[in-house]
Design an enzyme around this catalytic site. Sequence first.
Site, PDB file in Angstrom:
ATOM      1  N   LYS A  66       0.814  -1.239  -0.135  1.00 20.10           N
ATOM      2  CA  LYS A  66      -0.007  -0.074   0.030  1.00 20.10           C
ATOM      3  C   LYS A  66       0.862   1.196   0.000  1.00 20.10           C
ATOM      4  CE  LYS A  66      -3.812  -2.679   2.184  1.00 20.10           C
ATOM      5  NZ  LYS A  66      -4.092  -2.957   3.293  1.00 20.10           N
ATOM      6  N   GLN A 110      -4.325  -1.563   9.700  1.00 22.52           N
ATOM      7  CA  GLN A 110      -4.366  -2.845   9.209  1.00 22.52           C
ATOM      8  C   GLN A 110      -4.674  -4.026  10.045  1.00 22.52           C
ATOM      9  OE1 GLN A 110      -3.251  -3.640   5.795  1.00 22.52           O
ATOM     10  NE2 GLN A 110      -4.023  -5.664   6.418  1.00 22.52           N
ATOM     11  N   ASP A 133     -10.487   3.202   4.557  1.00 26.33           N
ATOM     12  CA  ASP A 133     -11.097   1.578   4.405  1.00 26.33           C
ATOM     13  C   ASP A 133     -12.556   1.355   4.391  1.00 26.33           C
ATOM     14  OD1 ASP A 133      -9.320  -0.231   4.088  1.00 26.33           O
ATOM     15  OD2 ASP A 133      -8.871  -0.565   6.234  1.00 26.33           O
TER      16      ASP A 133
END
Length: 313
Positions: A66, A110, A133
């Site tokens: 990412k 994460q 997200d």
Amino acid sequence: MPWPVVPRHHQPMTAQIISGREIAEEIRAELQERVASLKEESGVTPGLATVLVGEDPASQMYVGMKNKAAAAMGIHSRQITLPADTPHDELLGVVEGLNADPDIHGILVQLPLPDHIDEGAIIEAIAPAKDVDGFHPINVGRLATDSGDFFAPCTPSGVIEMLVRSGHDPSGKHVVVVGRSNIVGRPLASLLMRKAPGGNATVTVAHSRTPDLGAVTREADILIVAMGRPEMITADMVRDGAVVIDVGTNRVDDATRERGYRVCGDVLFDEVKEKAAAISPVPGGVGPMTITMLLANTVDSAARAGARVGAAT
Ligand code: NDP
């Protein structure tokens, strides 16, 4: 002697391959231009912070990918790595610091987090306007009610982009989604139902309690599979000429490969491609789209922040 005439519906068909890899590249090129013009016009450089707790190798790999993808796009990326035993409140403090940081437009924590951390509380602590997200309940709720500004989760929005950009707009189509998880199936159904571009589909959601899965999947104009069950969707479960998107990413043992395994989807690709009008492969399908949509959300967030600053001055 005349050529034997094969009725059209008996002619073997080879499907159009919907390459997530190519579509992701196309979107990344567009994003790069948007990043450059944002910098030029409003002096804003999109910033993405990734927070990794612990040393899970898969999570380390995802976070690394990412950050690399963000940097390649001109997005400022900041990685915060914390030890696995970081107390809950300390992680909360890190998130709050990022919420207040004007250089950061996207925050990604994460998952999964270590067991002693309340994952739900951490997700809820992220400012919804920076939750790229799309897992914060405010974003989930706004997507579900199709109202206001929100970020949609990256994998489902990647699927929508793949359909639209490959010429298979879901509008007016019967779309069957197999899977109802909070990261794929459920938000995908919400996106498909929206009264907005990429939506307006008639949506059916199937799951493990669906008694006759094939009877449902055969009804699909567009079939999207996110089950995590290797190659379970066979040709007999797919209507002639359907469009098939395979979200599944499974590792299966394969002694013929040097590394001892291969990666496959939830769809039996070789069989289904002879029946479908279009199909996405695994790997090279939905996978490359997910990170791209994370970058897209970060750029959108920066653009919204730039617009807010513009409006205030
Ligand atoms: P989950 O395990 O959270 O959900 C799987 C869903 O499939 C559940 O709703 C489950 O039903 C349903 N299901 C399982 N078995 C069957 C069955 N036999 N018949 C019908 N439905 C079934 O998985 P995720 O949604 O997180 O992921 C799905 C797949 O997508 C995985 O392979 C994952 O690796 C992949 N993935 C890929 C991403 C990418 O970027 N390419 C990103 C995210 C996921 P029930 O709810 O009843 O249990």
